[in-house]
Design a protein around this motif. Structure first.
Motif, short mmCIF file in Angstrom:
data_model
loop_
_atom_site.label_atom_id
_atom_site.label_comp_id
_atom_site.label_asym_id
_atom_site.label_seq_id
_atom_site.Cartn_x
_atom_site.Cartn_y
_atom_site.Cartn_z
N SER A 179 37.92 44.74 47.78
CA SER A 179 38.23 46.06 47.21
C SER A 179 39.25 45.91 46.08
O SER A 179 39.84 44.85 45.86
CB SER A 179 38.79 47.00 48.28
N ASN A 180 39.44 47.02 45.38
CA ASN A 180 40.51 47.18 44.40
C ASN A 180 40.48 46.22 43.21
O ASN A 180 41.52 45.76 42.74
CB ASN A 180 41.88 47.14 45.10
N VAL A 181 39.25 45.91 42.75
CA VAL A 181 39.18 45.32 41.42
C VAL A 181 39.29 46.48 40.42
O VAL A 181 39.11 47.65 40.79
CB VAL A 181 37.88 44.52 41.18
N THR A 182 39.56 46.16 39.19
CA THR A 182 39.62 47.17 38.13
C THR A 182 38.87 46.66 36.91
O THR A 182 39.04 45.51 36.52
CB THR A 182 41.07 47.47 37.72
N ILE A 183 38.03 47.53 36.35
CA ILE A 183 37.42 47.24 35.05
C ILE A 183 38.11 48.14 34.04
O ILE A 183 37.95 49.35 34.05
CB ILE A 183 35.90 47.51 35.05
N TRP A 184 38.91 47.52 33.20
CA TRP A 184 39.67 48.26 32.20
C TRP A 184 38.89 48.35 30.89
O TRP A 184 38.16 47.42 30.53
CB TRP A 184 40.97 47.54 31.88
N GLY A 185 39.13 49.43 30.14
CA GLY A 185 38.68 49.50 28.76
C GLY A 185 37.29 50.04 28.56
O GLY A 185 36.91 51.06 29.12
N ALA A 198 43.31 43.00 43.44
CA ALA A 198 42.16 43.07 44.36
C ALA A 198 42.53 42.47 45.71
O ALA A 198 43.48 41.68 45.82
CB ALA A 198 40.97 42.35 43.76
N VAL A 199 41.79 42.88 46.72
CA VAL A 199 42.03 42.45 48.09
C VAL A 199 40.73 41.87 48.64
O VAL A 199 39.66 42.45 48.45
CB VAL A 199 42.49 43.66 48.95
N ILE A 200 40.83 40.71 49.28
CA ILE A 200 39.67 40.09 49.92
C ILE A 200 40.03 39.84 51.38
O ILE A 200 40.94 39.07 51.67
CB ILE A 200 39.26 38.76 49.23
#
Ligand code: NDP
Length: 328
Positions: A179-185, A198-200
């Protein structure tokens, strides 16, 4: 509730539309208790194909589907709309300059924004899928001065889901553990996929992966260029995964993101993380009470900031180009 939600899909006869409509009608987007009324918008040449899709929708006998109507006029298609999925766009043709592409899409998304402004329901939510999605969303929003800009979003969710899948495969875990990846832009090859927070499996992703070179040299380009890899393998662009991401985006927007996790959304910037106000940029977002909120206070390393800046720089260029063309 028993009042049907009106969902308008543009480009309904296209590949993504074909993968999207049946899942909306099945309840995958708004939940198993919400009836939907579908409105399909197409260009006149594609109306017949949309009629064929509507016949198949009838033949599914979906209990939640309360009706399907087909339009070639944006004003009619967006009248009373609650959820608008703007999928149809002008693809880049051979030898087409960026200015031509932006102008062609301005001719589509400007009038659609105006039609939404004129006729949409007061709770309207708009997701732009058609590329260049962020800038098309900016154009639509700028033609809808009476609708809060935060109701116009661009799809970053396919990139987000691709990032989850790549991390899960690398870590050898199921995708639900990530969870908690981010795609910026920008939703483009210059996007910045970020695993810093992110958390794995309950642990920080950077320490689980423990390989900065893999992240920079394999993960980021794999996510950013996945669309091209699918075209290469399949001989056609990704459609089902794009449709699935649109379903995920709207479902989370309406029903809320799971507690403790965020997703990636192209949302109008309030200046957070140094992204110029007014741009529609990918951010880490949670949905609460039916509204997206940018997750605040995340630390951003120097190298992450550089990646964000490159992608946001592209958004600035696109905005300046459409401004120069008089499209916003
Ligand atoms: P698709 O349904 O495959 O794609 C539609 C749009 O989604 C394109 O802009 C495409 O961008 C974009 N997209 C976003 N993410 C993805 C992804 N991961 N993979 C592929 N595409 C993605 O296109 P079709 O040509 O099959 O269908 C488009 C339909 O839209 C046609 O039926 C056309 O008639 C219609 N249309 C309707 C309009 C309207 O309703 N007013 C206006 C313009 C077109 P990309 O080009 O970069 O792949």
């Amino acid at each position: 509730s028993t009042t049907p939600v009106t969902v308008t899909v543009t480009g309904a006869a296209g590949q993504i539309g074909y993968a999207l409509l049946f899942r909306i009608a099945s309840g995958a987007m708004l939940g198993p208790d919400t009836p939907v009324r579908l409105r399909l918008l197409e260009i006149p040449q594609a109306v017949k194909a949309a009629e064929g899709t509507a016949m198949e929708l009838d033949d599914c006998a979906f209990p939640l589907l309360s009706g399907v109507d087909i339009y070639d006029s944006a004003e009619a298609a967006f009248d009373s709309v609650n959820v608008a999925l703007l999928v149809g766009a002008r693809p880049r043709g051979p030898g087409m300059e960026r200015g031509d592409l932006l102008a062609a899409n301005g001719g589509i998304f400007g009038p659609q924004g105006a039609a939404i402004n004129k006729g949409a329901a007061s709770d309207v939510r708009v997701l732009v899928v058609g590329n260049p999605a962020n800038t098309n969303a900016l154009i639509a929003a700028s033609h809808a001065p009476d609708v809060p800009a935060s109701r116009f979003t661009a799809m970053m969710r396919l990139d987000h889901n691709r990032a989850l899948a790549q991390l899960a495969a690398r870590a050898g875990v199921g995708v639900a553990a990530v969870s908690n990846v981010t795609i910026w832009g920008n939703h483009s090859a210059k996007q910045y996929p970020d695993i810093a927070h992110a958390v794995i499996g309950g642990r920080p992703a950077p320490s689980v992966i423990a390989d900065d070179a893999w992240v920079a040299d394999t993960f980021v380009p794999t996510v950013a260029k996945r669309g091209a890899a699918i075209i290469e393998a399949r001989g056609a662009s990704s459609a089902a995964s794009a449709a699935n991401a649109a379903i995920d985006h709207v479902r989370d927007w309406v029903l809320g993101t799971p507690e403790g996790s965020w997703t990636s959304v192209g949302l109008v910037s309030d200046g957070s993380y140094g992204v110029p106000e007014g741009l529609i940029s990918g951010f880490p977002c949670v949905s609460r009470d039916g509204q997206w909120e940018i997750v605040q206070g995340l630390s951003v390393s120097e190298s992450a900031q550089a990646g964000i800046d490159v992608s946001v720089g592209e958004l600035v260029e696109e905005r300046d180009a459409v401004r120069e063309l008089g499209l916003i």
